[in-house]
Motif scaffolding. Structure first.
Motif, PDB file in Angstrom:
ATOM      1  N   THR A 110       0.825  -1.210   0.000  1.00  0.00           N
ATOM      2  CA  THR A 110       0.000   0.000   0.000  1.00  0.00           C
ATOM      3  C   THR A 110       0.857   1.257   0.000  1.00  0.00           C
ATOM      4  O   THR A 110       0.565   2.231  -0.709  1.00  0.00           O
ATOM      5  N   THR A 111       1.922   1.260   0.785  1.00  0.00           N
ATOM      6  CA  THR A 111       2.814   2.421   0.813  1.00  0.00           C
ATOM      7  C   THR A 111       3.478   2.630  -0.541  1.00  0.00           C
ATOM      8  O   THR A 111       3.600   3.770  -1.021  1.00  0.00           O
ATOM      9  N   TYR A 114       0.859   4.080  -2.863  1.00  0.00           N
ATOM     10  CA  TYR A 114       0.591   5.478  -2.486  1.00  0.00           C
ATOM     11  C   TYR A 114       1.670   6.400  -3.053  1.00  0.00           C
ATOM     12  O   TYR A 114       1.370   7.422  -3.692  1.00  0.00           O
ATOM     13  N   ASN A 137      -9.320  -0.459   5.322  1.00  0.00           N
ATOM     14  CA  ASN A 137      -8.249   0.414   5.803  1.00  0.00           C
ATOM     15  C   ASN A 137      -7.332   0.897   4.679  1.00  0.00           C
ATOM     16  O   ASN A 137      -7.028   2.097   4.571  1.00  0.00           O
ATOM     17  N   ASP A 138      -6.873  -0.031   3.850  1.00  0.00           N
ATOM     18  CA  ASP A 138      -5.951   0.349   2.778  1.00  0.00           C
ATOM     19  C   ASP A 138      -6.639   1.231   1.741  1.00  0.00           C
ATOM     20  O   ASP A 138      -6.073   2.217   1.260  1.00  0.00           O
ATOM     21  N   ARG A 141      -7.113   4.773   3.004  1.00  0.00           N
ATOM     22  CA  ARG A 141      -5.842   5.498   2.982  1.00  0.00           C
ATOM     23  C   ARG A 141      -5.547   6.029   1.580  1.00  0.00           C
ATOM     24  O   ARG A 141      -5.120   7.183   1.419  1.00  0.00           O
ATOM     25  N   LYS A 144      -7.915   8.948   0.476  1.00  0.00           N
ATOM     26  CA  LYS A 144      -7.559  10.236   1.062  1.00  0.00           C
ATOM     27  C   LYS A 144      -6.518  10.959   0.209  1.00  0.00           C
ATOM     28  O   LYS A 144      -6.399  12.186   0.279  1.00  0.00           O
TER      29      LYS A 144
END
Length: 290
Positions: A110-111, A114, A137-138, A141, A144
């Motif tokens: 996920t990071t 992103y 959750n992912d 994130r 957003k």
């Protein structure tokens, strides 16, 4: 894997953005009026076309009367592969480059997504399909960060399949998309079997996981087009042996291109992003040349 354990025997509690998966239609699927996949025309495909011996056996072909061997050839992944090809053709027609990102839980998928989307936001349009057993959750994130994201909660299934991706894509099909990133369920076993219609399969190896993951899970690493070593900023404190990791990747994923990145510090992200841009440009050129 799934063909033995049966975890892919049905959609079960799978939900897409909170809705039951069977209620979500998709332009990528050939569906009946009730939204189910129409498999009647392919019902004969599951039979062994080479079988010419259909009568019931009341006799033994073996000299050992107490030993019987029955061979069953059943393409358990045939329906998935058919939908995956449909996905692939649909993405190509739309000029979309799709990647299937796989790893064990906590490797930094996920990071990485992103930061990739942030760095490429002024160059291409990125959308994400996220697979997890539970929670959003992912997806929350990523949303957003203004990244169009669809959450697939698989319930008990340990991987995404091509039909889940087709139905999930219907939620963002009206948007301009250049790069579709499919974040698969964190698992290094069953996802190796399922083609989702992606152009490239990306497998992550975190420095915090150890150097022997490719040796422990060879099918998924062998199937990878690209291997990304993540969290390289933690390599030294984690005692990560870079040379050994690269050697193991070369043994199992000898055909795969390897990137070493830290989404946190930005190290290696320029090469990774350039690779994705080149892939997108090539994919776009392939479609234009058809």
């Amino acid at each position: 894997m799934c063909k033995e354990c049966g975890c892919n025997s049905g959609s079960g509690g799978t939900r897409i953005n909170g809705e039951p998966v069977d209620k979500i239609n998709s332009p990528l699927l050939g569906l009946t009026a009730d939204g189910k996949a129409d498999n009647h025309k392919d019902s004969q495909a599951s039979k062994n076309p080479n079988s010419e011996h259909h009568h019931e056996h009341h006799h033994s072909h073996s000299s050992d009367e107490h030993s019987h061997s029955i061979q069953i050839n059943y393409p358990v992944l045939e329906q998935n592969d058919r939908i995956a090809e449909r996905n692939r053709g649909f993405f190509l027609a739309r000029g979309i480059f799709a990647i299937n990102m796989l790893s064990s839980p906590g490797s930094g998928k996920t990071t990485l997504i992103y930061e990739t989307a942030r760095l490429l936001s002024d160059k291409i349009k990125i959308a994400v399909i996220v697979g997890d057993l539970a929670t959003e959750n992912d997806a929350e994130r990523l949303r957003k960060a203004q990244i169009p994201t669809v959450q697939v909660n698989t319930g008990t299934a340990c991987h995404l399949d091509a039909e889940m991706v087709a139905r999930a894509f219907s939620q963002i099909a009206n948007q301009q998309i250049d790069l579709l990133i499919i974040e698969n369920v964190g698992n290094l076993v069953c996802p190796a079997m399922f083609d989702l219609g992606e152009n490239k399969r990306i497998v992550l190896l975190s420095t915090t996981e150890g150097e022997d993951k490719p040796l422990k899970y060879p099918p998924i690493f062998h199937s990878a087009d690209v291997a990304v070593i993540t969290k390289i900023d933690l390599a030294q404190p984690a005692g990560f042996n870079r040379e050994l990791a690269l050697e193991n990747l070369k043994r199992i994923s000898h055909h795969a291109q390897v990137f070493e990145v830290s989404a946190k510090t930005g190290e290696g992200m320029d090469k990774w992003c350039s690779y994705l841009l080149d892939c997108f440009a090539h994919n776009k050129g392939t479609f234009a040349g058809k």
